[in-house]
Design a protein around this motif. Structure first.
Motif, PDB file in Angstrom:
ATOM      1  N   PRO A   1      44.062  42.539  42.521  1.00 31.17           N
ATOM      2  CA  PRO A   1      42.605  42.452  42.449  1.00 31.17           C
ATOM      3  C   PRO A   1      42.171  41.382  41.447  1.00 31.17           C
ATOM      4  O   PRO A   1      42.709  41.282  40.347  1.00 31.17           O
ATOM      5  CB  PRO A   1      42.196  43.853  41.975  1.00 31.17           C
ATOM      6  N   ARG A   2      41.227  40.558  41.872  1.00 32.48           N
ATOM      7  CA  ARG A   2      40.643  39.500  41.045  1.00 32.48           C
ATOM      8  C   ARG A   2      41.696  38.534  40.504  1.00 32.48           C
ATOM      9  O   ARG A   2      41.537  37.954  39.434  1.00 32.48           O
ATOM     10  CB  ARG A   2      39.798  40.107  39.913  1.00 32.48           C
ATOM     11  N   GLU A   3      42.732  38.334  41.287  1.00 34.36           N
ATOM     12  CA  GLU A   3      43.764  37.379  40.902  1.00 34.36           C
ATOM     13  C   GLU A   3      43.237  35.956  41.048  1.00 34.36           C
ATOM     14  O   GLU A   3      42.597  35.610  42.047  1.00 34.36           O
ATOM     15  CB  GLU A   3      45.002  37.561  41.777  1.00 34.36           C
ATOM     16  N   ALA A   4      43.490  35.138  40.059  1.00 35.07           N
ATOM     17  CA  ALA A   4      43.077  33.739  40.089  1.00 35.07           C
ATOM     18  C   ALA A   4      44.162  32.909  40.766  1.00 35.07           C
ATOM     19  O   ALA A   4      45.315  32.899  40.326  1.00 35.07           O
ATOM     20  CB  ALA A   4      42.821  33.235  38.672  1.00 35.07           C
ATOM     21  N   VAL A   5      43.801  32.225  41.821  1.00 45.05           N
ATOM     22  CA  VAL A   5      44.735  31.370  42.550  1.00 45.05           C
ATOM     23  C   VAL A   5      44.642  29.962  41.967  1.00 45.05           C
ATOM     24  O   VAL A   5      43.645  29.265  42.155  1.00 45.05           O
ATOM     25  CB  VAL A   5      44.412  31.355  44.058  1.00 45.05           C
TER      26      VAL A   5
ATOM     27  N   ASP B   1      37.632  36.379  31.781  1.00 40.67           N
ATOM     28  CA  ASP B   1      38.008  34.985  31.925  1.00 40.67           C
ATOM     29  C   ASP B   1      37.652  34.397  33.288  1.00 40.67           C
ATOM     30  O   ASP B   1      37.953  33.236  33.554  1.00 40.67           O
ATOM     31  CB  ASP B   1      39.520  34.837  31.700  1.00 40.67           C
ATOM     32  N   GLU B   2      37.042  35.176  34.166  1.00 34.99           N
ATOM     33  CA  GLU B   2      36.679  34.646  35.470  1.00 34.99           C
ATOM     34  C   GLU B   2      35.603  33.576  35.318  1.00 34.99           C
ATOM     35  O   GLU B   2      34.713  33.688  34.484  1.00 34.99           O
ATOM     36  CB  GLU B   2      36.151  35.761  36.380  1.00 34.99           C
ATOM     37  N   PRO B   3      35.670  32.526  36.139  1.00 34.42           N
ATOM     38  CA  PRO B   3      34.608  31.506  36.088  1.00 34.42           C
ATOM     39  C   PRO B   3      33.276  32.093  36.516  1.00 34.42           C
ATOM     40  O   PRO B   3      33.218  32.980  37.372  1.00 34.42           O
ATOM     41  CB  PRO B   3      35.094  30.446  37.077  1.00 34.42           C
ATOM     42  N   THR B   4      32.219  31.629  35.913  1.00 33.25           N
ATOM     43  CA  THR B   4      30.884  32.074  36.296  1.00 33.25           C
ATOM     44  C   THR B   4      30.252  31.049  37.221  1.00 33.25           C
ATOM     45  O   THR B   4      30.647  29.885  37.257  1.00 33.25           O
ATOM     46  CB  THR B   4      30.004  32.268  35.053  1.00 33.25           C
TER      47      THR B   4
END
Length: 219
Positions: free
Chosen positions: A85-89, A163-166
């Motif tokens: 879940p919510r893994e950054a590729v 840390d997810e981009p906004t």
């Protein structure tokens, strides 16, 4: 052989948070009227759909600005399953052996299995660096998620996800470069590495996007 990669549009179909609901209701029936007609209400980004640059770029092209043949793609499957879940590729996931003839990179995360649940919001997403790799290669993306950027979690649309981009950096990179984005795909498991993909949108005039019947031709 053809494979339908589109989710059916029906009343209550999942929508991106804040988008219009989907409603498909009878307007005339065989019993009352001798024929059947339905009223269909939905947003331009309902279900399986394509994004035009105008979706995120104020001066971007609309659907009208692309020739219909430009929605027929030479596609490459990038199977990243299983994803978290919510893994950054990140950019390391971008295929180094991408044939220059490929114009759509179809990214399978496995999230289509969560369609219709709150967990669908917690999909993996493309980092801005991955999107820039796409731009450098001149390749658009198709995804089995709400989109290339993170979606707010179900429990709070205002949640700060660390840390997810906004905002919509991956959208801006891809659509800003005029590259196609195809969202909410399904039935990607077992597709060959390379296939023809047709993503013909409804001909909505001057639109920022539209639902599409997306079909893979595998041989």
């Amino acid at each position: 052989m053809y494979r339908d990669l589109s989710h059916p549009l029906r009343t209550g179909a999942p929508t991106y948070p804040g988008d219009p609901d989907v409603s498909v209701e009878p307007a005339a029936t065989h019993e009352a009227d001798g024929y059947s007609v339905h009223t269909v209400e939905l947003g331009s980004h309902a279900g399986t759909h394509v994004d035009a640059p105008r979706h995120t770029e104020p001066d971007g092209a609309t659907l009208d600005d692309r020739e219909v043949g430009e929605w027929a793609f030479d596609a490459r499957l990038l199977d990243l399953t299983p994803c978290e879940p919510r893994e950054a590729v990140g950019p390391d996931a971008f295929p180094d052996d991408l044939d220059p003839a490929i114009d759509l990179l179809v990214v399978r995360t496995g999230w289509a299995d969560r369609w219709g649940t709150d967990a669908y919001r917690d999909h993996p997403f493309l980092t801005p660096e991955f999107a820039e790799r796409c731009v450098d290669a001149g390749v658009g993306v198709g995804l089995d998620t709400f989109g290339p950027d993170p979606t707010a979690p179900a429990e709070s649309a205002d949640d700060d996800s660390g840390d997810e981009p906004t905002g919509f950096p991956a959208h801006h990179a891809l659509l800003g470069a005029g590259l196609p984005v195809v969202e909410n795909l399904r039935n990607l498991a077992g597709l060959p590495r390379r296939f023809a993909c047709y993503a013909f949108p409804l001909p909505l005039a001057e639109s920022d996007g539209a639902p599409a019947r997306v079909v893979a031709k595998t041989r």
